[in-house]
Scaffold this active site. Structure first.
Site, mmCIF file in Angstrom:
data_model
loop_
_atom_site.group_PDB
_atom_site.id
_atom_site.type_symbol
_atom_site.label_atom_id
_atom_site.label_comp_id
_atom_site.label_asym_id
_atom_site.label_seq_id
_atom_site.Cartn_x
_atom_site.Cartn_y
_atom_site.Cartn_z
ATOM 1 C CB CYS A 1 -0.892 -0.034 1.249
ATOM 2 S SG CYS A 1 -2.145 1.238 1.292
ATOM 3 C CG LEU B 1 -1.848 8.039 1.632
ATOM 4 C CD1 LEU B 1 -2.816 8.414 0.522
ATOM 5 C CD2 LEU B 1 -2.578 7.884 2.958
ATOM 6 C CB THR B 2 1.849 11.198 -1.120
ATOM 7 O OG1 THR B 2 2.887 10.362 -1.634
ATOM 8 C CG2 THR B 2 2.439 12.521 -0.691
ATOM 9 N N GLY C 1 6.835 15.267 -5.298
ATOM 10 C CA GLY C 1 7.831 14.239 -5.584
ATOM 11 C C GLY C 1 7.942 13.157 -4.531
ATOM 12 N N GLY D 1 5.698 10.785 -3.654
ATOM 13 C CA GLY D 1 5.212 9.484 -4.131
ATOM 14 C C GLY D 1 6.282 8.745 -4.920
ATOM 15 C CE LYS D 2 6.777 11.987 -10.344
ATOM 16 N NZ LYS D 2 7.118 13.257 -11.021
ATOM 17 C CD GLU E 1 -1.266 -6.631 -1.733
ATOM 18 O OE1 GLU E 1 -2.476 -6.611 -1.425
ATOM 19 O OE2 GLU E 1 -0.350 -6.679 -0.890
#
Length: 443
Positions: free
Chosen positions: A309, A311-312, A320, A322-323, A343
């Site tokens: 899982c 999340l930002t 940036g 999330g990257k 997943e």
């Protein structure tokens, strides 16, 4: 979101004192020319009857609704509730904007709805036609960010209907976390005692949540945490990453799942957090380490999942992070000496982020590499699973099937074009600052 009041039209004319009308008789004040121009004819009785006959609107009704941009958009009524101390037809309606992702669903008041546009029966096949409206490039980008309907691929039709019925109405409207008040996106199954709470207050360090601001203030005076309850495995400048073991910190792990579910539509909420490790990214200052996002991974994955899982949090998106989280998960895979893959199903924004990451990493290598290179070699270099490499290069039309094997066709100009389209790479992971050993079950 509260209702948007209709602007009041005021007359642009000077005020004149008028002599008092004589007592008695039929004298009326004179009507000025300007007043005569704005006189509105009364609404026809037939129109009033038709409107009153359709109220309250039924669940499933389709109608145009005034959104926060001041424009009307097509919606479907998902739920309704009677206003307290209200007249018989005074209801609020929970609506889904059919142009947008479910995260923008909200309660609206009757005055935001255009009752002249009411449709009670609509052929479902024509629903998507509303999205063919002309938009500016900026509007198209903003809608694309919230309208990529993926993440339910593993659900059959019956399960999807059950999921949407159970989660159709957001139970928590806003949360307070640190210095931010954040509008939520989706339903999250908080314990029943929080059913009557539209807003929750989170401790940003231990993630305990409360119904009232006063409770949070009392808690903060006693809470001695200033960072997530785990081991700091990375620090570079003001950025820190903490590894939290769900078995050792069960309450924190469960609270993090409750919080994350408010912004993730597709994920099953795991109450058994013992099986997971949580990697919590923080911005650090003299007040403590403030969570900006996280990813989780199973301690032991048979399917080579290196991320369960991700999340930002909304206040930190488009910076940036999330990257960075995706890149960090692959750096851990490299340390483990394994290939990894996220997943499935991925959330909509997660899928976009992964496609961008895979594109940038692979094309950077192809651009610098001299001579032939195989998908296996790319996988060994990047820890990206071969299947993800194959689908990424196929989507970019950089791979062909010749004589029983896949051949990578890497024209430099084509690579440059795809790299430009993939956008910036975000924050870099400084591997020299990562101090971590792979998880091993303690005996």
């Amino acid at each position: 979101m509260g209702s948007i009041d209709t602007p009041t039209i005021t007359e642009n004319c000077s005020t004149q004192s008028q002599a008092a009308a004589p007592s008695g008789g039929d004298h009326k004040p004179p009507i000025s020319a300007n007043e005569a121009q704005v006189e509105v004819s009364p609404e026809p009785e037939a129109t009033k009857k038709r409107r009153s006959s359709m109220l309250p609107l039924e669940v499933g009704t389709r109608v145009m609704c005034r959104w926060r941009d001041g424009k009307y958009h097509p919606v479907k009524v998902i739920e309704r509730r009677k206003m307290p101390y209200a007249v018989p037809y005074d209801y609020e309606y929970y609506v889904h904007y059919t142009e947008f992702n479910r995260r923008l669903d909200e309660w609206v008041k009757l005055e935001q709805l255009d009752l002249d546009s009411v449709e009670t029966v609509v052929d479902e096949k024509v629903e998507d036609k509303v999205t063919s409206l002309k938009m500016t490039r900026h509007q198209k980008r903003k809608i694309d960010e919230t309208h990529v309907e993926v993440g339910h691929e593993e659900l059959d039709a019956a399960s999807l209907r059950e999921h949407e019925e159970f989660t159709k109405v957001k139970n928590i409207a806003t949360i307070e976390l640190g210095r931010y008040e954040i509008e939520t996106w989706y339903f999250s199954p908080f314990p029943p005692e929080y059913n009557d709470s539209l807003k929750l207050y989170f401790c940003e360090f231990c993630l305990n949540f409360m119904k009232r601001k006063e409770q949070l203030q009392r808690h903060m005076r006693k809470c001695d945490l200033k960072h997530p309850p785990g081991d700091e495995i990375y620090r570079s400048g003001t950025l820190s990453m903490f590894e939290v073991d769900g078995k050792k910190n069960k309450v924190y792990g469960q609270n993090l799942c409750y919080l994350a579910k408010l912004f993730l539509d597709h994920k099953t909420l795991y109450y058994d957090v013992d099986l997971f490790l949580f990697y919590v990214l923080c911005e650090c200052d003299d007040r403590g380490c403030h969570m900006v996002g996280y990813f989780s991974k199973e301690k032991h994955s048979e399917e080579s999942y290196n991320l369960a899982c991700i999340l930002t949090l909304p206040p930190y998106q488009r910076k940036g992070y999330g990257k960075f989280l995706i890149a960090f998960s692959y750096e851990l895979s490299k340390k483990e000496g394994k290939v990894g893959t996220p997943e499935r199903p991925l959330s909509d924004l997660g899928l976009l982020s992964y496609r961008g990451y895979w594109t940038r990493v692979l094309l950077d290598i192809l651009k610098k590499h001299k001579g032939n290179i195989s998908i296996k070699e790319l996988s060994d270099m990047t820890a990206i699973k071969a299947e993800d490499i194959l689908t990424t290069l196929q989507s970019l039309e950089l791979i062909q099937y010749r004589k029983g094997q896949h051949v990578i066709c890497a024209d430099p100009k084509v690579l440059d074009r795809h790299l430009k389209a993939a956008g910036r790479g975000g924050l870099e992971v400084d591997v020299s600052k990562l101090i971590w050993t792979p998880y091993k079950e303690q005996s």
